[in-house]
Design an enzyme around this catalytic site. Structure first.
Site, short mmCIF file in Angstrom:
data_model
loop_
_atom_site.label_atom_id
_atom_site.label_comp_id
_atom_site.label_asym_id
_atom_site.label_seq_id
_atom_site.Cartn_x
_atom_site.Cartn_y
_atom_site.Cartn_z
N ASN A 1 -45.77 3.37 30.15
CA ASN A 1 -46.27 2.41 31.15
C ASN A 1 -47.48 1.68 30.55
O ASN A 1 -48.48 2.31 30.19
CB ASN A 1 -46.66 3.18 32.41
CG ASN A 1 -47.16 2.27 33.52
OD1 ASN A 1 -47.96 1.38 33.28
ND2 ASN A 1 -46.71 2.50 34.73
N HIS B 1 -52.07 -0.44 32.14
CA HIS B 1 -53.52 -0.41 31.95
C HIS B 1 -53.99 -1.19 30.74
O HIS B 1 -55.18 -1.46 30.60
CB HIS B 1 -54.03 1.03 31.96
CG HIS B 1 -53.84 1.62 33.33
ND1 HIS B 1 -54.28 0.99 34.47
CD2 HIS B 1 -53.18 2.71 33.76
CE1 HIS B 1 -53.93 1.70 35.53
NE2 HIS B 1 -53.26 2.75 35.13
N HIS C 1 -45.57 -2.21 36.38
CA HIS C 1 -45.58 -2.33 37.84
C HIS C 1 -46.12 -3.72 38.17
O HIS C 1 -47.29 -4.00 37.93
CB HIS C 1 -46.47 -1.23 38.43
CG HIS C 1 -46.49 -1.19 39.92
ND1 HIS C 1 -47.15 -0.20 40.63
CD2 HIS C 1 -45.95 -2.00 40.86
CE1 HIS C 1 -47.00 -0.41 41.92
NE2 HIS C 1 -46.29 -1.51 42.10
N ARG D 1 -47.43 -5.71 40.79
CA ARG D 1 -47.93 -5.49 42.15
C ARG D 1 -48.04 -6.81 42.89
O ARG D 1 -48.24 -7.86 42.29
CB ARG D 1 -49.30 -4.80 42.10
CG ARG D 1 -49.27 -3.41 41.49
CD ARG D 1 -50.64 -2.77 41.58
NE ARG D 1 -50.97 -2.46 42.95
CZ ARG D 1 -50.92 -1.24 43.49
NH1 ARG D 1 -50.59 -0.20 42.76
NH2 ARG D 1 -51.23 -1.06 44.75
N ARG E 1 -52.77 -7.31 40.20
CA ARG E 1 -54.06 -6.86 39.68
C ARG E 1 -54.02 -6.55 38.19
O ARG E 1 -55.03 -6.58 37.52
CB ARG E 1 -54.59 -5.68 40.46
CG ARG E 1 -53.84 -4.40 40.24
CD ARG E 1 -54.54 -3.23 40.87
NE ARG E 1 -54.47 -3.28 42.32
CZ ARG E 1 -54.53 -2.17 43.08
NH1 ARG E 1 -54.69 -1.00 42.52
NH2 ARG E 1 -54.44 -2.25 44.39
N GLU F 1 -41.38 -1.31 38.04
CA GLU F 1 -41.78 -0.66 39.29
C GLU F 1 -42.17 -1.75 40.26
O GLU F 1 -42.92 -2.67 39.89
CB GLU F 1 -43.00 0.24 39.07
CG GLU F 1 -42.73 1.45 38.24
CD GLU F 1 -44.03 2.24 38.03
OE1 GLU F 1 -45.06 1.91 38.64
OE2 GLU F 1 -43.99 3.18 37.25
N THR G 1 -50.55 4.13 42.73
CA THR G 1 -49.54 4.56 43.69
C THR G 1 -49.92 5.95 44.22
O THR G 1 -50.12 6.88 43.45
CB THR G 1 -48.16 4.62 43.01
OG1 THR G 1 -47.98 3.41 42.29
CG2 THR G 1 -47.05 4.77 44.03
N GLU H 1 -37.20 9.12 40.74
CA GLU H 1 -38.31 9.54 39.90
C GLU H 1 -39.16 10.47 40.76
O GLU H 1 -39.65 10.07 41.82
CB GLU H 1 -39.15 8.35 39.42
CG GLU H 1 -40.35 8.80 38.61
CD GLU H 1 -41.11 7.67 37.93
OE1 GLU H 1 -40.50 6.62 37.64
OE2 GLU H 1 -42.32 7.85 37.70
N HIS I 1 -46.31 10.34 36.96
CA HIS I 1 -47.57 10.12 37.65
C HIS I 1 -48.57 11.23 37.34
O HIS I 1 -48.33 12.39 37.65
CB HIS I 1 -47.42 9.99 39.17
CG HIS I 1 -48.57 9.22 39.76
ND1 HIS I 1 -48.58 7.86 39.88
CD2 HIS I 1 -49.78 9.63 40.17
CE1 HIS I 1 -49.73 7.46 40.36
NE2 HIS I 1 -50.49 8.51 40.54
#
Ligand code: PXP
Length: 238
Positions: A7, A10, A43, A45, A49, A70, A101, A151, A191
């Site tokens: 992922n 970040h 993801h 969003r 963000r 996602e 999340t 998931e 996660h």
């Protein structure tokens, strides 16, 4: 062998902190694939963000493994995904104020909207995975939507502070994986997983893929800092 879905959200978080072009999650995804990641997860969003629409467009063109998007089960996101067509969409709950999340999708309470999103995405040729807590009722409901995969949310396990709680959460995950497999679903997990808590899960049969972001990007900052500083010091001394 379980696969790593990297992922890169970040990387985009750091870029957005200055609103510039660096670091680019598209470059990070390519490096991740070269290092052995077998999937790239982002993801998109509602509030944009971190990951931007531009990232999704470019990653669709550049990812050589599998792109896993996602997203919330909203009309806007279903339309975007149906146009871009990642290999997989993972439906997640999304709240504006959350830092990340916070829990699995409540498939039971939102059955109609989730099922409708699953069908629309599948019509676009996309495999759909539902992000759920290790809860048998939610997993059975996920199966009923027609989704191919789940998931399992590993957040409660990752946050457990003592061995007894960790063991309890691990047992719940093990049961959830077993049920998902029994129902003929592909099972992923993710996660809050890091370099310490991954060990008991890595050896658990039935989990095809782990989606991991924060701990890998956090480690990249630290293990990469020595070289980055040396390179700048060398430039200053030239
Ligand atoms: N899986 C899902 C569904 C997520 O929403 C996230 C966080 O974006 C992750 C995995 C990765 O979590 P982490 O960044 O804690 O590794």
């Amino acid at each position: 062998m379980p696969k790593l879905g990297l992922n890169v959200d970040h990387v985009a978080t750091v870029r957005q902190a200055r609103g510039g072009a660096e670091p680019d999650p598209v470059t990070a995804a390519a490096i991740g694939e070269l290092a052995g990641a077998e999937g790239i997860t982002i993801h998109l969003r509602e509030d944009r963000r971190h990951i931007q629409d531009r990232d999704l467009e470019l990653l669709r063109q550049t990812v050589k493994t599998r792109l896993n998007l996602e997203m919330a089960a909203t009309a806007e996101m279903v339309a975007i995904a149906s146009r871009i067509r990642p290999e997989q969409c993972t439906l997640v709950p999304e709240k504006r104020q959350e830092l990340t999340t916070e829990g699995g999708l409540d498939v039971i309470a939102n059955f109609q909207s989730v099922q409708s999103a699953v069908h629309s995405l599948q019509q676009a040729g996309i495999i759909v995975s539902l992000f759920v807590d290790p809860n048998p009722e939610q997993i059975s409901a996920a199966k009923k939507t027609g989704a191919e995969a789940i998931e399992i949310h590993t957040g409660a396990y990752a946050e457990a502070r003592d061995q007894a709680s960790r063991d309890k959460e691990l047992a719940a995950i093990r049961e959830a994986v077993g049920l998902g497999n029994e129902l003929g679903m592909t099972v992923h997990a993710g996660h809050g997983l890091n370099y310490v808590n991954i060990a008991p899960l890595a050896g658990m049969p039935g989990i095809e893929e782990f989606n991991i972001g924060h701990s890998i990007i956090a480690r990249a900052v630290l293990v990469g800092l020595d070289r980055a500083v040396r390179e700048m010091v060398a430039l200053l001394r030239q």
